[in-house]
Every structure is written in structure tokens, then in C-alpha cells.
Motif scaffolding. Structure first.
Motif, mmCIF file in Angstrom:
data_model
loop_
_atom_site.group_PDB
_atom_site.id
_atom_site.type_symbol
_atom_site.label_atom_id
_atom_site.label_comp_id
_atom_site.label_asym_id
_atom_site.label_seq_id
_atom_site.Cartn_x
_atom_site.Cartn_y
_atom_site.Cartn_z
ATOM 1 N N GLN A 85 0.708 -1.233 0.149
ATOM 2 C CA GLN A 85 0.090 0.131 0.029
ATOM 3 C C GLN A 85 0.582 1.100 0.076
ATOM 4 O OE1 GLN A 85 -2.239 -0.707 3.551
ATOM 5 N NE2 GLN A 85 -4.164 -1.366 2.594
ATOM 6 N N SER A 86 0.421 2.247 -0.592
ATOM 7 C CA SER A 86 1.107 3.744 -0.360
ATOM 8 C C SER A 86 0.467 4.245 0.818
ATOM 9 C CB SER A 86 0.463 4.487 -1.508
ATOM 10 O OG SER A 86 -0.947 4.713 -1.570
ATOM 11 N N GLU A 87 0.963 5.285 1.271
ATOM 12 C CA GLU A 87 0.480 5.944 2.230
ATOM 13 C C GLU A 87 -0.923 6.341 2.570
ATOM 14 O OE1 GLU A 87 2.198 6.250 5.545
ATOM 15 O OE2 GLU A 87 3.826 4.997 4.292
ATOM 16 N N ARG A 88 -1.209 6.578 1.395
ATOM 17 C CA ARG A 88 -2.777 7.253 1.343
ATOM 18 C C ARG A 88 -3.765 5.808 1.450
ATOM 19 N NH1 ARG A 88 -5.806 10.858 -1.898
ATOM 20 N NH2 ARG A 88 -8.044 10.522 -1.545
ATOM 21 N N GLN A 89 -3.080 4.673 0.532
ATOM 22 C CA GLN A 89 -3.826 3.577 0.751
ATOM 23 C C GLN A 89 -4.084 2.903 2.271
ATOM 24 O OE1 GLN A 89 -1.796 1.509 -2.376
ATOM 25 N NE2 GLN A 89 -3.520 1.717 -3.715
ATOM 26 N N LYS A 90 -2.915 3.249 2.951
ATOM 27 C CA LYS A 90 -2.730 2.543 4.321
ATOM 28 C C LYS A 90 -3.675 3.408 4.940
ATOM 29 C CE LYS A 90 2.142 1.430 4.329
ATOM 30 N NZ LYS A 90 3.499 1.713 4.521
ATOM 31 N N ARG A 91 -3.759 4.879 5.096
ATOM 32 C CA ARG A 91 -4.687 5.530 5.865
ATOM 33 C C ARG A 91 -6.266 5.230 5.632
ATOM 34 N NH1 ARG A 91 -2.943 9.927 4.202
ATOM 35 N NH2 ARG A 91 -4.572 10.800 2.919
ATOM 36 N N ILE A 147 2.568 0.792 9.944
ATOM 37 C CA ILE A 147 1.155 1.151 9.711
ATOM 38 C C ILE A 147 0.717 2.311 10.820
ATOM 39 C CG2 ILE A 147 0.115 -0.996 8.749
ATOM 40 C CD1 ILE A 147 -0.600 -1.678 11.717
ATOM 41 N N GLN A 148 1.941 2.497 11.588
ATOM 42 C CA GLN A 148 1.643 3.670 12.712
ATOM 43 C C GLN A 148 1.112 4.954 12.250
ATOM 44 O OE1 GLN A 148 5.156 4.586 15.001
ATOM 45 N NE2 GLN A 148 3.993 5.610 16.349
ATOM 46 N N SER A 149 1.668 5.432 11.017
ATOM 47 C CA SER A 149 1.140 6.884 10.784
ATOM 48 C C SER A 149 -0.300 6.820 10.212
ATOM 49 C CB SER A 149 1.862 7.394 9.443
ATOM 50 O OG SER A 149 1.441 8.431 8.916
ATOM 51 N N ALA A 150 -0.640 5.462 9.528
ATOM 52 C CA ALA A 150 -2.152 5.446 9.067
ATOM 53 C C ALA A 150 -3.012 5.155 10.096
ATOM 54 C CB ALA A 150 -2.019 4.175 8.081
ATOM 55 N N LEU A 165 12.262 -5.605 7.412
ATOM 56 C CA LEU A 165 11.050 -4.702 7.739
ATOM 57 C C LEU A 165 11.277 -3.574 8.898
ATOM 58 C CD1 LEU A 165 8.526 -7.555 8.747
ATOM 59 C CD2 LEU A 165 8.471 -6.314 6.568
ATOM 60 N N MET A 166 12.500 -3.742 9.577
ATOM 61 C CA MET A 166 13.033 -2.735 10.442
ATOM 62 C C MET A 166 13.455 -1.373 9.592
ATOM 63 S SD MET A 166 13.444 -1.384 13.339
ATOM 64 C CE MET A 166 13.519 -2.587 14.531
ATOM 65 N N ARG A 167 14.201 -1.802 8.417
ATOM 66 C CA ARG A 167 14.558 -0.776 7.550
ATOM 67 C C ARG A 167 13.290 -0.176 6.800
ATOM 68 N NH1 ARG A 167 19.534 -1.884 3.690
ATOM 69 N NH2 ARG A 167 20.295 -2.022 5.937
ATOM 70 N N GLU A 168 12.335 -0.901 6.467
ATOM 71 C CA GLU A 168 11.236 -0.194 5.848
ATOM 72 C C GLU A 168 10.486 0.346 6.819
ATOM 73 O OE1 GLU A 168 8.430 -2.624 3.659
ATOM 74 O OE2 GLU A 168 9.611 -3.806 2.406
ATOM 75 N N SER A 169 10.402 0.209 8.016
ATOM 76 C CA SER A 169 9.600 1.093 8.826
ATOM 77 C C SER A 169 10.177 2.480 9.362
ATOM 78 C CB SER A 169 9.437 0.180 10.324
ATOM 79 O OG SER A 169 10.763 0.243 10.897
ATOM 80 N N GLU A 170 11.567 2.430 9.005
ATOM 81 C CA GLU A 170 12.230 3.826 9.039
ATOM 82 C C GLU A 170 12.073 4.766 7.982
ATOM 83 O OE1 GLU A 170 16.287 2.733 9.917
ATOM 84 O OE2 GLU A 170 15.868 1.667 11.788
#
Length: 463
Positions: free
Chosen positions: A287-293, A330-333, A458-463
Motif C-alpha cells: 500500500q501507498s501511505e494514502r492507501q494505508k490511511r 502502519i503507525q502513521s495510518a 521490515l525494520m529498515r522499511e519501517s524507518e
């Protein structure tokens, strides 16, 4: 032709050889060669049937206390929870096996015994499709409905409605005398002939069902109203499937899942459901950030704040399985959609809706190996529980596998296969560390994990 061919025996006698694993008092290699969990497999090594509950006793007890034993009538009962892996060593730590055994335990009596009959709930496990096929909320709901139909829960609901109506209409009706078991019950209550043969007027049964208060206000074309008692045509689960497939995408289908189906389940006596979403990272991973939200916002609407029946009563209780690193993705969304305030992942302290899934310990590794060996023993009496492995050998396998359950099982399979080939009497630590006369197993290759597919940091992605 001669009659002697019937009386004579061959001079060369067959040599009956021992089974390949009989030297170790085993019927077969008890460990899975590829430790994927496949609930549809007939092999106990792969379908989650071989399971040691004490290994995940703490995690199960937390889920039971915070979810299963809390009355669904409590307006503050948890509607969204998370099973969070704390280890970054990869997949295969036993979450899927835990879910399968929880599902089995709940569905055997719909959670009545677990909750002291406060709740009557069913359990479903959803596994999002790989490759981004389940990245939208709409596709997620489509998958959810697919699992509902595959679980035959609508059929179970129809059976419950008919049985309850019969009991209410016929005071002398004896359930135990009329039905020998669950299969017999379902077959008879789906048969028009059974009603007529037993003097039960299905028209009255149908009227009794449709008078259920939870069914009032449903659309008149909803399948529960399609039964034609005069012709003895009983509504079936397939009627609901066809109805759903003919609905327009978008809100009509959401209303079917989160309102109309919920009303049907409530009418049938259920007051909730536990929906476990395994491998949830397959959703936000594409998902993009918009799709996650957007996904998080729609999830919040359907579970908490919308006008759906589900949001009003909290019928579906979703529990998402999150591998380490996924929460940060997913934290921001979650925060932007307001879902974090409703069901926090990043709670300071210990949130009741978060179940931490820890790495297994050495004692758990012993129990895991022992459980698989025990399932394939030829003779169970007077047997060393870890034989042919020594404790030191199992400890080394666990260490080399980084205490990952799937890796432990895979490595145990490989070591046992090698032991059979070499006809060793006991698998000790030296044998575990040696693959041939010179190369130690730790340097041969990485221990096989649950999947050979490319992995992501996943750790790198989350950053």
C-alpha cells in the motif's frame, strides 16, 4: 495344469526388512520436511494437529482473559487486537499453529465453555493473498466473505434458527431422541421430507423464524425471506452466496457483511465472532501511505464508528497478526485515521488488546521436538522422550535455528534423515554439527526457514 501349484511354496523366502525409521522406534520421520502450516493437509505434521499448548500458554491465556471471557454485551469489550511478534529472526515462530488450535477450540462449541456460556461466538482465520491482491479494504472484505462461506457459518445459523423454532413450537420435541449427532441434525433439518414425516409444519417453523426481532428491518430481498414453505423449498447458504455476488460493489456489499449478516448471526444466537488475520503484513506491504490511511479509516468505520450493525454492537472482533517491524509500517495510518486512539498499538505500558509473541526458550524446544517424536512412536512405553536425540543435540539444533520453531523442526528433519542414512544409534551434538567428514552443519548452508522466497528488512522499511 497341475494341482501342485496350490500346495507348493517357493524355495526362496522373502526377507522382511525393518521400516526405515524403526531403528528409532518411529513409524516415519515425525518432522515436516517443509514446515508450512496448511490447515487443509491430511498430514498431521503440516496441518497444525501436532501441537504443544504449553509452549504458548502465556499468549493463549492473555487472549482468553482479554477477549474470550469478556462478555460481548460489555460495551467496552475489545474489538480490535494484535498478536505482535517480538523477534526479527523471521517467520515460523508458531503463530499460525496457535491460531488454528484456538479456532478449533472455539468452534467445537462456539466458545460457550471458554466463556462460561456468556458468549456464543465462532472463529475464522483470514490469510490475505500474496502479491498485493488484498491491499484495498474492498478486496479484504471480499476475502472475509469468502472465508465466511467456506466455514459454512450461514448454514450453521440456518440450522440453529430451525431447531430453535421447532423447540419453541413443539413442547414435547426431544432433541436427543430425534438426532443422533451433529451430522444427523444438519441432514434432517435440511430435508423437507423429515418435517412432513415427523408431523412438523414447516410453514409454522418458517413463520416463527421470520418473527425473530433481529430479522426485522432487513431488505425484503434478503435470502432469509426467499423460503417458500408451501413448496417445501428451504433457503440454503448458496442462496446467500448468489445474493452477495449480485450486489453492487461498494456500500451494498459492506452493508451485507457488517449489517445484514450480523443480524442473521444475532438471530441465530451468536453474539460475536473472532476474526484472526494471519500474515497481516501482506496488506500494508503493497500500500501507498494514502492507501494505508484509507484502509485504516474504513476499518475504524466498520468496527467502531459507522452506522453498521457491527459498529453498534461490536460483533466482529478482529485480531491482526503482526510480524516484527509491521507496526511501524502502519503507525502513521493508524494515527491519522484515529484508529490508534480506538485500539492502540503503541500504548505506553501493557495494553490489553496487544498480545506479545515472544521467542521460544530452550525448554520449549525440548517440548516441541518431544511432541513430534511422540506422535510417531511405534511403542510409547519405556522410551526416552527425545530418543534418538540427546538433550545436548536438541539444544544445539535450537541454538543454530535461533530458537525459531519452524527452523528447529526443519533442521530436526534433516538431521534425522542423515542419521538414518548412516545408521547411527544416537544423535548427539557431534553428529548435529557434522554433515560429512570435514564440514560442520553451521557452515554448510543457512538452516531452511519457512519460505525460500526473498525476504524484506521490515525494520529498515519501517524507518
Amino acid at each position: 495344469m497341475t494341482i501342485s501349484k496350490y500346495s507348493k511354496r517357493p524355495k526362496a523366502e522373502l526377507v522382511i526388512q525393518k521400516g526405515r525409521y524403526e531403528i528409532y522406534n518411529l513409524k516415519e520421520n515425525p518432522f515436516p520436511s517443509s514446515p508450512f502450516i496448511n490447515p487443509n493437509s491430511n498430514d498431521a505434521r503440516n496441518n497444525g494437529e501436532i501441537y504443544e499448548p504449553s509452549i504458548r500458554e502465556q499468549e493463549y491465556n492473555t487472549i482468553e482473559e482479554n477477549f474470550f471471557k469478556v462478555p460481548q454485551s460489555d460495551p467496552n469489550h475489545l474489538r480490535l487486537g494484535y498478536i505482535m511478534d517480538t523477534s526479527y529472526i523471521g517467520r515460523g515462530n508458531g503463530k499460525s499453529a496457535l491460531l488454528l488450535n484456538i479456532q478449533k477450540k472455539i468452534n467445537q462449541d462456539f466458545g460457550l465453555s471458554i466463556s462460561n456460556e456468556l458468549n456464543k461466538c465462532f472463529a475464522i482465520i483470514i490469510v490475505p493473498e500474496a502479491g498485493g491482491k488484498t491491499k484495498t479494504f474492498e478486496s479484504f472484505v471480499e476475502l472475509f466473505v469468502k472465508y465466511i462461506f467456506e466455514s459454512n457459518l450461514i448454514e450453521d445459523s440456518l440450522i440453529s434458527l430451525r431447531l430453535e423454532a421447532i423447540i419453541e413450537l413443539y413442547d414435547s420435541f426431544d432433541v436427543d431422541k430425534n438426532f443422533s449427532d451433529e451430522v444427523d441434525l444438519k441432514n434432517k433439518l435440511k430435508s423437507p421430507n423429515w418435517y412432513s414425516d415427523n408431523g412438523i409444519d414447516f410453514r409454522h417453523v418458517s413463520q416463527q423464524i421470520l418473527s425473530n426481532p433481529y430479522l426485522q428491518g432487513l431488505p425484503q430481498d434478503f435470502p432469509i425471506f426467499s423460503s417458500t414453505p408451501l413448496l417445501f423449498e428451504l433457503v440454503e447458504q448458496n442462496n446467500f452466496k448468489e445474493y452477495y455476488e449480485n450486489l453492487k460493489r461498494g456500500k451494498p456489499r459492506l452493508e451485507f457483511v457488517f449489517s445484514h449478516l450480523v443480524n442473521l448471526f444475532l438471530a441465530a444466537g451468536f453474539n460475536g465472532a473472532y476474526i484472526f488475520v494471519d500474515d497481516f503484513e501482506r496488506v500494508p506491504d503493497f500500500q501507498s501511505e494514502r492507501q494505508k490511511r484509507d484502509f485504516a479509516l474504513e476499518l475504524r468505520t466498520c468496527l467502531f464508528d459507522g452506522l453498521y450493525t457491527n459498529a453498534r454492537v461490536g460483533f466482529y472482533n478482529f485480531i491482526l497478526v503482526l510480524h516484527a517491524g509491521v507496526p511501524r509500517l502502519i503507525q502513521s495510518a493508524w494515527e491519522q485515521s484515529g484508529l490508534e486512539q480506538r485500539s492502540p498499538i503503541f500504548f505506553k505500558g501493557t495494553a490489553k488488546n496487544v498480545i506479545r509473541f515472544e521467542k521460544i526458550k530452550l525448554k520449549d524446544a525440548f517440548l516441541l521436538v518431544q511432541k513430534y517424536l511422540q506422535a510417531y512412536r511405534i511403542h510409547t512405553e519405556n522410551t526416552n522422550e527425545l530418543y534418538p536425540f540427546t538433550e545436548e543435540a536438541v539444544a544445539k539444533i535450537a541454538e543454530l535455528s535461533e530458537y525459531n520453531a519452524s527452523k528447529i523442526l526443519k533442521m530436526a528433519y534433516e538431521v534425522l534423515e542423515r542419521a538414518v542414512e548412516r545408521m547411527v544409534q544416537e544423535i548427539n551434538i557431534d553428529f548435529v554439527l557434522t554433515t560429512d567428514d570435514s564440514n560442520p552443519i553451521a557452515e554448510e548452508r543457512p538452516v531452511s526457514g519457512i519460505s525460500d522466497a526473498k525476504t524484506k528488512d521490515l525494520m529498515r522499511e519501517s524507518e
